[in-house]
Design a protein around this motif. Structure first.
Motif, PDB file in Angstrom:
ATOM      1  N   THR A 298      43.931  48.132  44.618  1.00 56.42           N
ATOM      2  CA  THR A 298      44.954  47.586  43.857  1.00 56.42           C
ATOM      3  C   THR A 298      44.950  47.191  42.983  1.00 56.42           C
ATOM      4  O   THR A 298      45.668  47.131  42.239  1.00 56.42           O
ATOM      5  N   GLY A 299      44.086  48.203  42.372  1.00 57.15           N
ATOM      6  CA  GLY A 299      43.721  48.446  40.384  1.00 57.15           C
ATOM      7  C   GLY A 299      43.628  45.812  39.812  1.00 57.15           C
ATOM      8  O   GLY A 299      43.974  46.108  39.707  1.00 57.15           O
ATOM      9  N   PHE A 300      43.204  45.537  40.779  1.00 54.61           N
ATOM     10  CA  PHE A 300      42.585  43.903  40.867  1.00 54.61           C
ATOM     11  C   PHE A 300      41.663  44.012  40.137  1.00 54.61           C
ATOM     12  O   PHE A 300      40.330  44.420  39.699  1.00 54.61           O
ATOM     13  N   ALA A 301      41.784  42.892  38.777  1.00 56.16           N
ATOM     14  CA  ALA A 301      40.608  43.073  37.711  1.00 56.16           C
ATOM     15  C   ALA A 301      39.653  41.683  38.268  1.00 56.16           C
ATOM     16  O   ALA A 301      40.296  40.625  38.228  1.00 56.16           O
ATOM     17  N   LEU A 302      38.837  42.167  38.377  1.00 56.04           N
ATOM     18  CA  LEU A 302      37.667  41.748  39.231  1.00 56.04           C
ATOM     19  C   LEU A 302      37.040  40.493  37.571  1.00 56.04           C
ATOM     20  O   LEU A 302      36.682  40.747  36.803  1.00 56.04           O
ATOM     21  N   PRO A 303      36.587  39.202  37.935  1.00 57.67           N
ATOM     22  CA  PRO A 303      36.471  38.684  36.929  1.00 57.67           C
ATOM     23  C   PRO A 303      35.008  38.660  36.881  1.00 57.67           C
ATOM     24  O   PRO A 303      34.624  39.107  36.613  1.00 57.67           O
ATOM     25  N   VAL A 304      35.637  38.710  34.750  1.00 55.85           N
ATOM     26  CA  VAL A 304      34.341  39.264  34.156  1.00 55.85           C
ATOM     27  C   VAL A 304      33.677  37.929  33.232  1.00 55.85           C
ATOM     28  O   VAL A 304      34.586  36.426  32.884  1.00 55.85           O
ATOM     29  N   GLY A 305      32.309  37.283  33.221  1.00 55.13           N
ATOM     30  CA  GLY A 305      31.905  36.505  32.082  1.00 55.13           C
ATOM     31  C   GLY A 305      31.937  37.053  30.295  1.00 55.13           C
ATOM     32  O   GLY A 305      32.916  37.490  30.228  1.00 55.13           O
ATOM     33  N   GLU A 306      31.402  35.729  29.925  1.00 51.94           N
ATOM     34  CA  GLU A 306      31.280  36.289  28.825  1.00 51.94           C
ATOM     35  C   GLU A 306      30.820  37.189  27.771  1.00 51.94           C
ATOM     36  O   GLU A 306      30.841  37.995  27.105  1.00 51.94           O
ATOM     37  N   ASN A 307      29.952  37.740  28.482  1.00 50.02           N
ATOM     38  CA  ASN A 307      29.089  38.679  28.236  1.00 50.02           C
ATOM     39  C   ASN A 307      30.186  40.365  28.604  1.00 50.02           C
ATOM     40  O   ASN A 307      29.520  41.754  28.558  1.00 50.02           O
ATOM     41  N   GLY A 308      31.137  39.445  29.772  1.00 50.94           N
ATOM     42  CA  GLY A 308      31.965  41.182  29.765  1.00 50.94           C
ATOM     43  C   GLY A 308      31.344  40.970  31.596  1.00 50.94           C
ATOM     44  O   GLY A 308      32.383  42.609  31.032  1.00 50.94           O
ATOM     45  N   ALA A 309      30.336  41.355  31.849  1.00 55.29           N
ATOM     46  CA  ALA A 309      29.680  41.850  32.960  1.00 55.29           C
ATOM     47  C   ALA A 309      30.997  40.702  33.898  1.00 55.29           C
ATOM     48  O   ALA A 309      30.872  39.670  33.581  1.00 55.29           O
ATOM     49  N   VAL A 310      30.882  41.315  35.098  1.00 55.68           N
ATOM     50  CA  VAL A 310      31.648  41.290  36.578  1.00 55.68           C
ATOM     51  C   VAL A 310      31.085  39.886  37.568  1.00 55.68           C
ATOM     52  O   VAL A 310      29.912  39.552  37.397  1.00 55.68           O
ATOM     53  N   VAL A 311      31.233  39.074  37.356  1.00 61.72           N
ATOM     54  CA  VAL A 311      30.837  36.927  38.190  1.00 61.72           C
ATOM     55  C   VAL A 311      30.860  37.776  39.364  1.00 61.72           C
ATOM     56  O   VAL A 311      32.044  37.623  40.366  1.00 61.72           O
ATOM     57  N   GLY A 312      30.195  37.734  40.084  1.00 59.76           N
ATOM     58  CA  GLY A 312      29.414  37.745  41.742  1.00 59.76           C
ATOM     59  C   GLY A 312      30.435  36.467  42.571  1.00 59.76           C
ATOM     60  O   GLY A 312      31.357  37.120  42.967  1.00 59.76           O
ATOM     61  N   ASP A 313      30.545  35.548  42.112  1.00 59.22           N
ATOM     62  CA  ASP A 313      30.222  34.417  42.571  1.00 59.22           C
ATOM     63  C   ASP A 313      32.149  33.769  42.949  1.00 59.22           C
ATOM     64  O   ASP A 313      32.718  33.117  42.834  1.00 59.22           O
ATOM     65  N   LYS A 314      32.311  34.864  41.593  1.00 59.20           N
ATOM     66  CA  LYS A 314      33.992  34.474  41.315  1.00 59.20           C
ATOM     67  C   LYS A 314      34.871  35.292  42.075  1.00 59.20           C
ATOM     68  O   LYS A 314      36.323  35.385  42.058  1.00 59.20           O
ATOM     69  N   ILE A 315      34.297  36.950  42.946  1.00 54.59           N
ATOM     70  CA  ILE A 315      35.091  37.512  43.118  1.00 54.59           C
ATOM     71  C   ILE A 315      35.757  36.950  44.439  1.00 54.59           C
ATOM     72  O   ILE A 315      37.277  37.194  44.856  1.00 54.59           O
ATOM     73  N   PHE A 316      35.144  36.806  45.585  1.00 60.68           N
ATOM     74  CA  PHE A 316      35.911  36.408  47.130  1.00 60.68           C
ATOM     75  C   PHE A 316      37.168  34.878  46.308  1.00 60.68           C
ATOM     76  O   PHE A 316      37.818  34.801  46.660  1.00 60.68           O
ATOM     77  N   PRO A 317      36.937  34.120  44.971  1.00 62.44           N
ATOM     78  CA  PRO A 317      37.955  33.270  45.019  1.00 62.44           C
ATOM     79  C   PRO A 317      38.775  34.100  44.872  1.00 62.44           C
ATOM     80  O   PRO A 317      40.214  33.485  45.064  1.00 62.44           O
ATOM     81  N   SER A 318      38.546  34.402  43.543  1.00 64.42           N
ATOM     82  CA  SER A 318      40.037  35.118  42.439  1.00 64.42           C
ATOM     83  C   SER A 318      40.626  36.401  43.671  1.00 64.42           C
ATOM     84  O   SER A 318      42.330  36.222  43.723  1.00 64.42           O
ATOM     85  N   ILE A 319      40.583  36.834  44.385  1.00 58.86           N
ATOM     86  CA  ILE A 319      41.397  37.887  45.088  1.00 58.86           C
ATOM     87  C   ILE A 319      41.729  37.090  46.536  1.00 58.86           C
ATOM     88  O   ILE A 319      43.024  37.004  46.482  1.00 58.86           O
ATOM     89  N   ALA A 320      41.133  35.714  47.364  1.00 57.48           N
ATOM     90  CA  ALA A 320      41.284  34.696  48.340  1.00 57.48           C
ATOM     91  C   ALA A 320      42.631  34.130  47.193  1.00 57.48           C
ATOM     92  O   ALA A 320      43.527  34.088  48.770  1.00 57.48           O
TER      93      ALA A 320
END
Length: 489
Positions: A298-320
């Protein structure tokens, strides 16, 4: 949406307190500490799934699929081995000695200093580990609900700890055993409903999801690089010892098992839980694969931290939250369940450990009212400590919490592993007053080793197996301060 979530949270909490009312009537100290040893083993087995999963599995295991694929599974396979050790080695010991606090064994085997050392390491381990689990729940609720209302982070933390304190205050472990059933149900529903919602959105079946994820390399289970922290043999070995220590030598988890009517019931509970745990973790890993596929499709932008890396702990809540209101509400209820299940048993176990291993309730002749006052004061004090750890950890949340959790466990549960192994597999006596020194030195040496392992060991990186090294160092230290037992002993 925030109002709907708040209403559902209040309904869920009322349901929880309804169970609390039914289980805490005519509760005594015996009810609080042992559940009167009348818990049905299927209830304990099902509830232990939620207690074991908590917010860490709920968030970090699905999020970990992004970088780690399914390499968490060998750790789970190791868990099953650990559960068998618990069922046929540790539980018979605890039931034979009729223990309320499992660290009373250390006093009988070695002496009072050993008992207090073991109990103190548990208190530190569980206070930190469980507070990290609870922190994740509060963190997500704050980020996705309370921040938009301008509410400070510490307020939801205070509310959650206050509620947990209230519903465990009277019934203790008896209440926890029954409320854990509710928590487990909502944890699983949140994962399953989210997967179904994603499949409906992408118009694919579960089989197609697994096939696509496999083709993309997302379902790789075994890391075959021996130098990698998640090398599968290291994971299996570490999983076994993590379970032995974090469940079998953990007052929180064992206190639930010791509420069963007898040893046979407790063993059936543990073995059933071990196999259910494999299925449940596969569900959460499939959820992780579904979340990533959804983002890619879907092109959903995964959440990233201050260093630009994807924050795994935020993937589930952001998509839910992006799917629809229903998945958002179910997710939040799952998070609430995760928070409650990780903290209620912990507060009860910390109180039990302090009352039996430091205040020695089992040896006191004080009247029941005096012990009741002391127990309640201890319970409130640990709730406050719990709250302080949650608030203090917030600035340090910069990696997957499941890694942080096992880092903490590796350093703090290792001495317990070494002490129990020495007690069970040797007949030697130790100089009891030196046991605290050994149990402090071992984690310190392990920390130094982990920091320098790449330079000293040709690029080798320690993962969860540092727990085993820690236990071995403790065992060796106890051997140095021990002597042969006399025939009389």
């Amino acid at each position: 949406m925030e109002q709907i979530i708040l209403i559902c949270f209040l309904i869920y909490t009322c349901l929880l307190f309804g169970i609390t009312f039914l289980t805490s009537r005519k509760a005594s100290n015996e009810t609080f500490f042992t559940g009167n040893r009348k818990s049905p083993w299927p209830v304990v087995a099902y509830g232990m799934i939620g207690a074991s999963l908590s917010g860490v599995t709920f968030m970090s295991v699905p999020g970990g699929v992004y970088n780690g694929q399914f390499t968490y599974m060998p750790l789970v396979f190791g868990y099953v081995i650990g559960y068998f050790v618990i069922a046929f080695l540790l539980l018979p010991l605890y039931y034979r000695l009729n223990l309320t606090s499992i660290y009373s064994y250390l006093e009988q085997r070695f002496g009072a200093s050993s008992e207090k050392t073991g109990a103190l390491f548990f208190i530190i381990s569980r206070l930190l580990g469980s507070a990290l689990r609870m922190y994740l729940v509060v963190f997500v609720l704050y980020e996705f609900v309370f921040r938009s209302w301008g509410i400070p982070f510490w307020i939801p933390a205070v509310v959650f700890i206050a509620l947990i304190l209230l519903y465990t205050f009277r019934g203790g472990i008896k209440t926890v055993v029954w409320t854990d059933m509710l928590q487990t149900t909502f944890l699983l529903l949140a994962a399953i409903i989210t997967v179904v919602a994603i499949l409906n959105t992408l118009d694919m079946s579960l089989g197609e999801l697994i096939k696509t994820s496999t083709e993309q390399g997302r379902t790789r289970i075994f890391e075959t690089d021996p130098t990698a922290p998640k090398y599968y043999w290291k994971q299996i070995l570490a999983g076994a010892f993590i379970t032995i220590t974090m469940t079998g030598l953990d007052q929180d988890m064992m206190q639930k098992n010791l509420t069963c009517k007898n040893l046979r019931s407790a063993q059936k509970n543990v073995l059933t839980s071990s196999f259910l745990f494999i299925i449940v973790n596969l569900i959460f890993l499939c959820l992780g694969a579904a979340l990533i596929l959804y983002a890619e499709s879907t092109g959903f932008a995964l959440p990233v931290g201050e260093n630009g890396a994807v924050v795994g702990d935020k993937i589930f809540p952001s998509i839910a939250f992006s799917l629809n209101t229903f998945t958002a509400v179910v997710f939040m209820l799952g998070m609430v369940a995760a928070g409650y299940s990780s903290a209620d048993g912990t507060l009860t176990a910390l109180t039990t450990t302090f009352c039996y291993d430091f205040l020695h309730f089992d040896k006191q002749t004080a009247d029941a009212k005096s012990q009741l006052r002391k127990r309640r004061l201890v319970h409130i004090s640990f709730a406050l400590l719990y709250l302080l750890v949650i608030i203090a950890f917030r600035p340090f949340h910069n990696q997957s919490l499941i890694d942080t959790l096992f880092d903490v466990a590796g350093f703090t549960y290792g001495p317990l592993l070494g002490m129990y192994a020495f007690g069970l597999f040797t007949q030697r006596t130790v100089r009891d007053r030196w046991v605290p020194v050994i149990c402090i030195l071992s984690p310190v040496l392990c920390y130094i080793l982990k920091l320098n392992s790449e330079a000293w060991l040709w690029g080798y990186k320690f993962g969860f197996e540092i727990l085993l090294i820690n236990g071995l160092l403790t065992f060796a230290g106890l051997l140095l301060i021990s002597s042969k037992s006399s025939k009389t002993e």
